[in-house]
Design an enzyme around this catalytic site. Structure first.
Site, PDB file in Angstrom:
ATOM      1  N   CYS A  14     -10.218  -5.301   0.187  1.00 34.63           N
ATOM      2  CA  CYS A  14     -11.341  -4.362   0.256  1.00 34.63           C
ATOM      3  C   CYS A  14     -12.208  -4.514  -1.000  1.00 34.63           C
ATOM      4  O   CYS A  14     -11.818  -5.176  -1.978  1.00 34.63           O
ATOM      5  CB  CYS A  14     -10.839  -2.928   0.417  1.00 34.63           C
ATOM      6  SG  CYS A  14     -10.212  -2.187  -1.114  1.00 34.63           S
ATOM      7  N   ASN A  21       0.816  -1.213   0.000  1.00 33.84           N
ATOM      8  CA  ASN A  21       0.000   0.000   0.000  1.00 33.84           C
ATOM      9  C   ASN A  21       0.851   1.264   0.000  1.00 33.84           C
ATOM     10  O   ASN A  21       1.957   1.304   0.559  1.00 33.84           O
ATOM     11  CB  ASN A  21      -1.013   0.001   1.154  1.00 33.84           C
ATOM     12  CG  ASN A  21      -0.430  -0.309   2.521  1.00 33.84           C
ATOM     13  OD1 ASN A  21       0.587  -0.976   2.644  1.00 33.84           O
ATOM     14  ND2 ASN A  21      -1.083   0.181   3.551  1.00 33.84           N
ATOM     15  N   GLU A  26      -3.057  -4.530  -3.343  1.00 29.10           N
ATOM     16  CA  GLU A  26      -3.527  -5.336  -4.474  1.00 29.10           C
ATOM     17  C   GLU A  26      -3.587  -4.493  -5.738  1.00 29.10           C
ATOM     18  O   GLU A  26      -3.245  -4.945  -6.836  1.00 29.10           O
ATOM     19  CB  GLU A  26      -4.923  -5.913  -4.189  1.00 29.10           C
ATOM     20  CG  GLU A  26      -5.027  -6.734  -2.915  1.00 29.10           C
ATOM     21  CD  GLU A  26      -5.419  -5.887  -1.709  1.00 29.10           C
ATOM     22  OE1 GLU A  26      -4.816  -4.820  -1.490  1.00 29.10           O
ATOM     23  OE2 GLU A  26      -6.324  -6.310  -0.982  1.00 29.10           O
TER      24      GLU A  26
HETATM   25  N1  THU Z   1      -5.362  -1.640   2.392  1.00 28.20           N
HETATM   26  C1  THU Z   1      -4.816  -2.383   1.376  1.00 28.20           C
HETATM   27  O1  THU Z   1      -3.679  -2.147   0.962  1.00 28.20           O
HETATM   28  N2  THU Z   1      -5.565  -3.365   0.817  1.00 28.20           N
HETATM   29  C2  THU Z   1      -6.827  -3.695   1.214  1.00 28.20           C
HETATM   30  O2  THU Z   1      -7.467  -4.518   0.576  1.00 28.20           O
HETATM   31  C3  THU Z   1      -7.395  -3.084   2.412  1.00 28.20           C
HETATM   32  C4  THU Z   1      -6.702  -1.863   2.907  1.00 28.20           C
HETATM   33  C5  THU Z   1      -4.573  -0.557   2.981  1.00 28.20           C
HETATM   34  C6  THU Z   1      -5.070   0.821   2.644  1.00 28.20           C
HETATM   35  C7  THU Z   1      -4.520   1.642   3.799  1.00 28.20           C
HETATM   36  O3  THU Z   1      -3.212   2.075   3.454  1.00 28.20           O
HETATM   37  C8  THU Z   1      -4.421   0.670   4.960  1.00 28.20           C
HETATM   38  O4  THU Z   1      -4.600  -0.635   4.400  1.00 28.20           O
HETATM   39  C9  THU Z   1      -5.471   0.889   6.043  1.00 28.20           C
HETATM   40  O5  THU Z   1      -6.742   0.934   5.481  1.00 28.20           O
END
Ligand code: THU
Length: 151
Positions: free
Chosen positions: A99, A46, A59
Site C-alpha cells: 500500500c 498484518n 511491511e
Molecule cells: N495490508 C498489508 O498488510 N499490507 C499492505 O501493503 C496492504 C494491506 C493488510 C491490511 C489489512 O489487514 C488487510 O491487508 C486488508 O486491507
C-alpha cells in the site's frame, strides 16, 4: 538484483509469516519478509484492530522489527504475499503490492540502507510474482535524504 533462489526463499518466508497474521476483520492475510545485507530474513504480518484504521500492515510490522533491532540501514530486498486462507492454504491469483503508506515506510529503510531495494510481490497461490525496484513503486520519493540525513 535478488537472484531467483533468494527471491523464492524470501517469498516462502513471507508466506510463513502470513500464517501468523491477525486479520479477523478483513480475512486477508499478508506476510512480508525483509532480506538484510548479511543474509538474515526478518518477517512481519498484518495486525488488525477493532478500530479498523489502527491496523498495522505486514511491511510496517517487519520494518518496525528491524528498526527496533538497529538494522534499519541493512535492508536489501523485500517480499510480500497476501491472500485469503482456505485452511492451511493461502489463495489468490494476483500479486499483492504494498500500500502507499508501506511504500513510504519501506523507503525510509531503503534510503538508510543506501539501496534501491527489490520488492517482490507474490500472489497467495504463489503462481504470480512481479518484481520491482522500490523507486518504480515510489518515484520522486521524500525521505531522509531530503532532511539531510543521507550524505
Ligand atoms: N495490508 C498489508 O498488510 N499490507 C499492505 O501493503 C496492504 C494491506 C493488510 C491490511 C489489512 O489487514 C488487510 O491487508 C486488508 O486491507
Amino acid at each position: 538484483m535478488t537472484d531467483t533462489t533468494t527471491r523464492d526463499a524470501l517469498i516462502a518466508a513471507a508466506r510463513d509469516a502470513a500464517s501468523r497474521a491477525y486479520a479477523p476483520y478483513s480475512g486477508f492475510h499478508v506476510g512480508a519478509a525483509l532480506l538484510l545485507k548479511n543474509g538474515d530474513i526478518v518477517t512481519g504480518a498484518n495486525v488488525e484492530n477493532a478500530s479498523y484504521g489502527l491496523t498495522l500492515c505486514a511491511e510496517t510490522a517487519a520494518v518496525a522489527k528491524i528498526a527496533n533491532e538497529g538494522w534499519i540501514g541493512e535492508l536489501t530486498a523485500v517480499a510480500i504475499i497476501g491472500g485469503r486462507p482456505d485452511g492451511a492454504v493461502l489463495t489468490g491469483s494476483d500479486p499483492v503490492h504494498p500500500c502507499g503508506r508501506c511504500r513510504q515506510i519501506l523507503n525510509e529503510a531503503a534510503e538508510r540502507s543506501r539501496a534501491d531495494i527489490m520488492v517482490h510481490c507474490a500472489s497467495g497461490d504463489g503462481h504470480a510474482v512481479k518484481s520491482y525496484r522500490l523507486s518504480e513503486l515510489l518515484p520522486a520519493s521524500f525521505g531522509p535524504k531530503d532532511l539531510g540525513l543521507i550524505g
